[in-house]
Design an enzyme around this catalytic site. Structure first.
Site, PDB file in Angstrom:
ATOM      1  CB  SER A  34     -15.468 -24.383  11.572  1.00  0.00           C
ATOM      2  OG  SER A  34     -16.802 -24.016  11.591  1.00  0.00           O
ATOM      3  CB  SER A  63     -16.786 -26.633   7.674  1.00  0.00           C
ATOM      4  OG  SER A  63     -16.324 -26.070   9.091  1.00  0.00           O
ATOM      5  CE  LYS A  86     -18.316 -28.027  11.285  1.00  0.00           C
ATOM      6  NZ  LYS A  86     -18.194 -26.440  11.809  1.00  0.00           N
ATOM      7  CE  LYS A 109     -13.503 -27.906   9.572  1.00  0.00           C
ATOM      8  NZ  LYS A 109     -13.651 -26.669   8.907  1.00  0.00           N
TER       9      LYS A 109
END
Length: 427
Positions: A70, A130, A73, A232
Site C-alpha cells: 500500500s 489506505s 498509494k 505510509k
C-alpha cells in the site's frame, strides 16, 4: 521462530532508543536483519535518507526488488496532487465508486457501487484508511482505467528517478509485476514533500471522520514518536510489513524506509530505531565525530568500511567516512566504487545523455544541475547541461556523452544515492 524474531526486533528498537536518549556513547545493538529468520531476511530492506539533500545515511538491500504493497498509494496521491495543482480537478469534485472499485479487497472505505465521495475525502481515505476501493476509483477518475493510470504512475516514477519501479495497479494489492525498492520509495517520499508541501500534511493526519465513523491512521509511529509526520504503511503476505516514514528533529528531516518486516510492531520499532540512530549520527557528525549509522548499529566494519548486501541484485555498497579533521559538518559519507579505466573525452558526434531528475519547477531542475556539476564534475566533464520541459516536468540532463561516459556517470551518481537515468541517442 516467528515470535523469536519479533522479540529480537523489538529488543533492537528499545536498545537504539536508549542509546539516543543517553549523552554517553550509545549501547550498541546487533543489527536486526542478522537476527531475523531466513524468510524474514529475504524480504528485509531499508534505507535512511536526509530529506533535504538526498544523502543516503544508511542502506541495506536498498536496490533489491520488493513489493511496495500500500505504499503504492503515495504515488496515487502524488498524481492526484499533480492534477489538483494543474487545475484538472478540484477538492470538492465527485469521485464515483464503480462496481470494479467497490469489489476490491479490504482495506476499503465501503461505499457501494454508484456512490460518490469528494476528491478531498478520497485523498484522506488513501492516506489514512489506505482504502483500496478509493484507489481504484481515483485511478479511474484520473486515468480513465486503472491500467492506464498505472502506466502513468510508472512513467512519473521513471521521471522522478525511480528507475527500478513498475506499477500495475493504484492500490498495491498483490500483483507480481508491481515492484519497487527501498531507495525508490525514499525518492518518491522526497518528491511529495518537495513538490506538494501544501498537501503533504495529509500524511500526518492521525484520523478522519467519514459519515459518522472515525478512522485511525495505520501509521503507528504518528501516535508514538515525536516529530513523525508521515508517510505510509503497506502489507501483503508477499511483501511483509512495509513503512515509509519521515520525522523532523532540530530542523533536520530524515526519511526511513523499511520493507519486509515480520510484524507491524517489529517494522515500526525498526523504523524508529533507524530514525533515532540517524538523528544521533547527524548530531554527532556536526560536532566533528567520525561516525556512521552502521557503526551505531554495531554492524561489522572491517578496515573502517561497512559492506552492504548484494542479495537480489542490490549494488555492492562500501560506506566509508571521509573526514580530514574534526570540525563541524566536516564529516561525510561516501560510497566507494571499484576503480575503472578513464573514459575518453566525449566526441562531438556522441549524443548519449544522463537525466538526473525531473521537477515541477525549473528552478529545482537548475539547482539539481548545479549540484551534479559540483559533486560529479569529473564524470560529466565536457557534457552540456540542459533543462528542458516534457510532460509538464522540467528535466535536468547532461548531453553529449559517449555511451561509456553516460553509464559511468550514472553509476557514480547512483552510488551516492541520487537518481540518474542513461538516455540513449534518439533514432
Amino acid at each position: 521462530m516467528f515470535q523469536h524474531a519479533r522479540r529480537l526486533f523489538v529488543a533492537f528498537g528499545a536498545a537504539a532508543a536508549v542509546a539516543f536518549a543517553s549523552t554517553a556513547p550509545p549501547a550498541y545493538a546487533q543489527p536486526v536483519f542478522q537476527q531475523l529468520s531466513t524468510a524474514s531476511q529475504t524480504k528485509y530492506a531499508a534505507i535512511v535518507v536526509d530529506a533535504k539533500t538526498g544523502e543516503v545515511l544508511y542502506a541495506k538491500r536498498a536496490d533489491a526488488p520488493r513489493y511496495p504493497a500500500s505504499i503504492t498509494k503515495v504515488m496515487t496521491l502524488y498524481l492526484t496532487f499533480e492534477a489538483l495543482a494543474a487545475g484538472k480537478i478540484r477538492l470538492d469534485d465527485p469521485v464515483v465508486i464503480s462496481p470494479r472499485a467497490a469489489a476490491q479487497s479490504p482495506t476499503k472505505l465501503g461505499v457501494p457501487a454508484g456512490g460518490t465521495i469528494t476528491v478531498s475525502e478520497a485523498m484522506q481515505a488513501l492516506a489514512i484508511k489506505s482504502a483500496n476501493d478509493v484507489a481504484v476509483a481515483m485511478a479511474e477518475k484520473l486515468g480513465g482505467t486503472e491500467s492506464r493510470f498505472a502506466a502513468l504512475m510508472t512513467l512519473r516514477a521513471k521521471e522522478l528517478g525511480m528507475t527500478n519501479t513498475h506499477f500495475a495497479n493504484a492500490s498495491g494489492l498483490p500483483d507480481s509485476r508491481q515492484l519497487s525498492t527501498a531507495r525508490d520509495i525514499a525518492i518518491l517520499s522526497r518528491a511529495v514533500m518537495r513538490d506538494y508541501p501544501q498537501y503533504y500534511k495529509l500524511f500526518s493526519q492521525r484520523e478522519m471522520t467519514f459519515r459518522g465513523q472515525t478512522l485511525r491512521n495505520h501509521n503507528g509511529l504518528l501516535h508514538r514518536m515525536p516529530g513523525v509526520d508521515g508517510l505510509k504503511t503497506g502489507f501483503t503476505n508477499a511483501s511483509g510489513f512495509n513503512l515509509a516514514v519521515s520525522a523532523v528533529r532540530d530542523n533536520r528531516r530524515l526519511i526511513a524506509v523499511v520493507m519486509g518486516g515480520p510484524t507491524t510492531r517489529a517494522r515500526d520499532d525498526n523504523a524508529q530505531s533507524l530514525l533515532l540512530t540517524g538523528f544521533d549520527v547527524v548530531r554527532r557528525r556536526e560536532l566533528g565525530e567520525r561516525i556512521t549509522i552502521a557503526q551505531n548499529l554495531f554492524e561489522p566494519e572491517p578496515t573502517g568500511r561497512v559492506q552492504g548486501s548484494t542479495e537480489q541484485g542490490d549494488q555492492d555498497l562500501k560506506i566509508v567516512l571521509a573526514s580530514a579533521a574534526p570540525a563541524p559538518r566536516a564529516s561525510r559519507i561516501e560510497i566507494v566504487e571499484p576503480k575503472s579505466k578513464k573514459s575518453a573525452p566525449a566526441k562531438a558526434a556522441e549524443k548519449w545523455a544522463v537525466q538526473v531528475g525531473a521537477f515541477k519547477a525549473r528552478s529545482d531542475a537548475k539547482e539539481q544541475i548545479d549540484l551534479i556539476e559540483k559533486r560529479f564534475g569529473k564524470q560529466v566533464a565536457g557534457a552540456k547541461p540542459v533543462t528542458d520541459k516534457a510532460a509538464g516536468r522540467y528535466r535536468s540532463r547532461f548531453v553529449g556523452l559517449s555511451e561509456r561516459e553516460a553509464k559511468t556517470a550514472c553509476k557514480a551518481i547512483k552510488a551516492k544515492g541520487m537518481a540518474c537515468q542513461v538516455i540513449e541517442p534518439s533514432a
